[in-house]
Design a protein around this motif. Structure first.
Motif, PDB file in Angstrom:
ATOM      1  N   GLN A 157       9.219   4.868   3.505  1.00  0.00           N
ATOM      2  CA  GLN A 157       9.740   3.615   4.050  1.00  0.00           C
ATOM      3  C   GLN A 157       8.675   2.532   4.084  1.00  0.00           C
ATOM      4  N   ASN A 158       7.423   2.953   4.273  1.00  0.00           N
ATOM      5  CA  ASN A 158       6.350   1.957   4.256  1.00  0.00           C
ATOM      6  C   ASN A 158       6.035   1.494   2.844  1.00  0.00           C
ATOM      7  N   ILE A 159       6.245   2.371   1.862  1.00  0.00           N
ATOM      8  CA  ILE A 159       6.115   1.939   0.463  1.00  0.00           C
ATOM      9  C   ILE A 159       7.161   0.878   0.159  1.00  0.00           C
ATOM     10  N   GLY A 160       8.379   1.106   0.637  1.00  0.00           N
ATOM     11  CA  GLY A 160       9.428   0.105   0.461  1.00  0.00           C
ATOM     12  C   GLY A 160       9.097  -1.201   1.149  1.00  0.00           C
ATOM     13  N   LEU A 161       8.421  -1.124   2.289  1.00  0.00           N
ATOM     14  CA  LEU A 161       8.033  -2.338   3.007  1.00  0.00           C
ATOM     15  C   LEU A 161       6.995  -3.135   2.222  1.00  0.00           C
ATOM     16  N   ILE A 162       6.065  -2.444   1.574  1.00  0.00           N
ATOM     17  CA  ILE A 162       5.068  -3.130   0.742  1.00  0.00           C
ATOM     18  C   ILE A 162       5.748  -3.858  -0.412  1.00  0.00           C
ATOM     19  N   GLY A 166       3.775  11.849  -6.410  1.00  0.00           N
ATOM     20  CA  GLY A 166       4.720  10.853  -6.901  1.00  0.00           C
ATOM     21  C   GLY A 166       4.654   9.562  -6.115  1.00  0.00           C
ATOM     22  N   GLN A 167       4.455   9.677  -4.786  1.00  0.00           N
ATOM     23  CA  GLN A 167       4.351   8.477  -3.957  1.00  0.00           C
ATOM     24  C   GLN A 167       3.082   7.688  -4.261  1.00  0.00           C
TER      25      GLN A 167
END
Length: 520
Positions: free
Chosen positions: A348-353, A303-304
């Motif tokens: 959290q790094n996906i959110g940062l992108i 999913g990620q």
């Protein structure tokens, strides 16, 4: 972006007018004028593959490290303390975690032939694996004596995922949101017991366990995290847990609850040898328990991967998922060799992108290099190991409760109005909670293998959810009674109108990937 689109539009206009005379117009395309127009278009299309300047690689890469750091160091701390390790050994596991997470991130973002999704994916150690790893380690003797069995199970599970990666997409249908949501919820509930122990000071046998001092330190960390989420909306909210841990540790040091005396004697550079704690031992039940964890991690990661693909405007297909899961499996196997644990995609790094809109995978690759460098600095692990347990507990309350909330969010995708689904969730959560409430159940089991099985609520809950899903939604019963699939009627044809048709493995029971925008 707008300038690039304008330039791309002018290039299209030039090629649209000269269609009647192709030969004369191909020459201007080779002239120096169209070339500068085409380069921005290429950069726009290949934002993922673009290589920024060195200072951007370092700056944005370090930003990803900050977002990733808290989760990456908390996981080995919990495993080490859970199996009874102290001091230098905890620092060693923290450094090994940073080193192998950097390697896993490089495998995903830079990739090897047939391995790695080649998208900006940051890998970090998975807290989902904590209870199972602790159970395996304790069943094998605890502390250093249990680590060879733990690392043996990690190596075997990683190799298993690497081998089955090409066919895993066919197995995902047995892990729909109903099952994965239940499992993730059980993981969060199980880990809350660990968080509560950390809040009290880490060791329930000590007289100071649960004292106002320990509760106060945990409260400081928790309040800082909550305030940052309330008052900030950007990058600061992404690193709220890390900031909370830092401020909580500073307060603990000022109050005399943190001892950093051992840091001075720790060398600046160095790393533990592969298989530092001895040759790996491959116990069947231990391997099975970690394999189940890897299945959970793999389903979550899929999913990620789709989420990252949508954010960076790259279509993720089956072949990309296969390469990504191979990287997961290989990174996990290598982690076991280098004294570390399974890794997963860090959301959290996906959110940062999404927040920064910086899509280059090479920036994430640079963060992997920074992680590996930090993993070669033993003082980093020593500082983390000196962090008071109650400060860590203030952060894990949020981290582990969030896992349970994510599980509930996944369950929203399932049809809980179906009584069978409700019973599946209830029975699985109930069975999974038994070892958390009363560990004595495991002590009564004959044999070390059964002891390890009944000591992990995640294993019991996962097996219950998977088996009940097979029973309710995939098994065709040979006798009468209520059928295992949903029943639907064919509307066409006089004879078929009244005919009930079994809908085995109905689409709503398959894994459904939900993108950040809410699209399936």
């Amino acid at each position: 972006m707008s300038e690039k689109e304008v330039q791309g539009g002018t290039a299209d206009a030039v090629t649209a007018e000269p269609d009647p005379e192709p030969n004369p117009e191909q020459k201007p395309e080779q002239n120096p004028e169209p070339n500068p127009e085409q380069k921005p278009v290429a950069r726009r299309k290949d934002a993922v593959d673009s290589v920024p300047s060195v200072w951007r690689l370092v700056l944005y890469g370090f930003q990803h490290v900050l977002a990733f750091y808290a989760g990456a160091v908390v996981m080995p701390l919990l495993v080490a303390e859970g199996i009874g390790m102290k001091g230098d050994d905890i620092a060693l596991l923290v450094n090994a975690s940073l080193l192998t997470c950097g390697l896993a991130t490089l495998l995903q973002s830079a990739g090897l032939p047939g391995i790695g999704i080649r998208l900006p994916v940051v890998q970090g150690t998975s807290t989902t694996a904590v209870p199972s790893l602790v159970s395996v380690g304790l069943a094998a003797g605890g502390a250093k004596a249990g680590l060879p069995t733990v690392f043996g199970a990690v190596i075997a599970a990683g190799l298993a995922l690497f081998v089955v990666a090409p066919v895993f997409s066919k197995l995902v249908r047995f892990f729909p949101p109903l099952v994965t949501g239940t499992i993730v919820t059980i993981v969060g509930i199980t880990l809350l017991a660990v968080a509560a122990r950390q809040v009290g000071g880490g060791d329930p046998s000590q007289g100071s366990f649960g004292s106002p001092a320990h509760l106060g330190l945990a409260a400081v960390t928790l309040v800082v995290i909550l305030l940052l989420h309330k008052l900030s909306r950007g990058f600061l909210a992404t690193v709220a847990v890390l900031v909370g841990l830092v401020i909580g540790t500073v307060v603990a040091a000022l109050a005399g609850f943190a001892d950093f005396s051992g840091i001075a004697s720790t060398p600046w550079l160095g790393t533990a040898a592969p298989l530092h704690y001895g040759a790996p031992r491959f116990d069947v039940v231990a391997v099975l328990s970690v394999v189940l964890v890897m299945v959970i991690i793999a389903v979550e990661s899929i999913g990620q991967f789709f989420a990252v693909g949508e954010i960076v405007d790259r279509k993720v297909e089956g072949k990309h998922v296969t390469r990504a899961l191979r990287a997961d499996g290989l990174a996990t196997a290598v982690a076991g060799v280098f004294n570390s644990f399974p890794s997963t995609v860090y959301s959290q790094n996906i959110g940062l992108i999404r927040l920064t809109r910086v899509k280059s995978r090479w920036i994430v690759a640079s963060s992997g290099v920074i992680m590996m460098v930090l993993g070669l600095v033993p003082k980093v692990g020593a500082i983390v190991a000196a962090m008071p347990a109650s400060v860590l507990g203030g952060a894990t309350i949020v981290l582990f409760s969030t896992i349970a909330v994510v599980g509930v969010q996944i369950l929203f995708q399932a049809d809980l109005t179906d009584q069978r689904n409700t019973i599946l969730v209830a029975a699985s959560v109930g069975v999974g909670f038994l070892p958390t409430a009363f560990p004595q159940f495991a002590e009564q089991m004959p044999g070390r293998q059964l002891h390890a099985l009944f000591e992990s609520g995640i294993i019991l809950g996962t097996l219950t959810a998977v088996l009940l899903n097979l029973f309710f939604h995939h098994l065709r019963l040979p006798f009468g009674g209520r059928s295992s699939g949903r029943r639907r009627k064919r509307p066409e044809g006089p004879e078929e109108a009244s005919e009930d048709v079994e809908s085995i493995d109905a689409p709503e029971h398959y894994m459904q990937h939900v993108s950040p925008t809410g699209k399936r």
